[in-house]
Motif scaffolding. Structure first.
Motif, PDB file in Angstrom:
ATOM      1  N   ALA A 125       0.803  -1.222   0.072  1.00 52.92           N
ATOM      2  CA  ALA A 125      -0.039  -0.332  -0.015  1.00 52.92           C
ATOM      3  C   ALA A 125       0.788   1.264  -0.096  1.00 52.92           C
ATOM      4  N   LYS A 131       2.711   1.670  -3.527  1.00 55.11           N
ATOM      5  CA  LYS A 131       1.471   2.159  -4.555  1.00 55.11           C
ATOM      6  C   LYS A 131       0.946   3.502  -4.379  1.00 55.11           C
ATOM      7  N   ALA A 132       0.981   3.849  -3.044  1.00 55.95           N
ATOM      8  CA  ALA A 132       0.437   5.452  -2.867  1.00 55.95           C
ATOM      9  C   ALA A 132       1.595   6.407  -3.524  1.00 55.95           C
ATOM     10  N   ARG A 133       2.918   5.769  -3.234  1.00 54.82           N
ATOM     11  CA  ARG A 133       3.965   6.900  -3.594  1.00 54.82           C
ATOM     12  C   ARG A 133       4.565   6.790  -5.022  1.00 54.82           C
ATOM     13  N   THR A 165      -3.643  -6.020  -4.587  1.00 53.93           N
ATOM     14  CA  THR A 165      -2.895  -4.642  -4.676  1.00 53.93           C
ATOM     15  C   THR A 165      -2.026  -4.830  -5.975  1.00 53.93           C
TER      16      THR A 165
END
Length: 201
Positions: free
Chosen positions: A94, A97-99, A129
């Protein structure tokens, strides 16, 4: 985290690497080749809560040994999980993925982990994910037949001949990749070091 650009195909290969060995190198090489990766992040973790590591070498030692053995410049050895307080794979994915929007990540793992994958924290979150590439390991060639994860995501499995498209697929998607296998394991190496009289020549 290593630097990446949008559109790049990047494998995420995590483990305690206590110690790293040629079996890990083989998994990395197979993933790079069969998935057509631009990079593979060799992610040295603080430790695996499901494993009894015996005496866990320091993170610094495991990172240094990994850098010595890593096969080529496309493999980026990193320990960003420890620096960011990440203890579980689901958290790590997570975070990554966010960055890194627009990067095509694939989670890479040895088949020996498949049997117990459903015991990982939020294992379904992991599977949903990023796509997953499971690389064959000795004694685990048929693991995908009995694994709870494999059964739960049977419809998401693609043929290994199509492994090159895996980075472009939306999770859940996974494949099992057969290939050369190394009999080495970190636990066997640690045991041999602890009791040299039981090691084989």
């Amino acid at each position: 985290m290593p630097h990446v650009e949008k559109g790049m195909r990047v494998g995420l290969f995590g483990g305690s690497f206590n110690p790293p060995h040629q079996g890990h190198v083989l998994v990395a090489e197979i993933a790079l080749r069969r998935l057509g990766l631009d990079q593979l992040w060799w992610m040295v973790t603080p430790g695996n809560p499901l494993k009894n590591h015996g005496e866990l070498a320091t993170l610094e030692e495991r990172v240094e040994l990994s850098r010595q053995i890593a096969p080529g410049p496309r493999v980026k050895v990193t320990a960003f999980e420890a620096a960011n307080g990440l203890h579980y794979t689901a958290q790590t994915l997570a975070f990554v993925k966010a960055r890194n929007p627009g990067v095509r990540f694939v989670w890479v793992m040895g088949a020996d982990n498949l049997k117990y994958f459903h015991l990982w924290q939020n294992w379904r979150g992991i599977a949903e994910t990023f796509p997953i590439a499971v690389i064959d390991r000795p004694g685990a060639t048929l693991a995908y037949l009995s694994s709870k994860m494999a059964k739960a995501y049977d419809q998401a499995r693609i043929d290994e001949d199509d492994a090159g498209v895996l980075p472009f697929l939306k999770a859940p998607a996974w494949t099992f990749i057969h290939g050369p296998r190394s009999p080495l394991s970190s636990s066997a190496i640690r045991q041999a070091r602890a009791d040299p009289s039981n090691s084989t020549s």
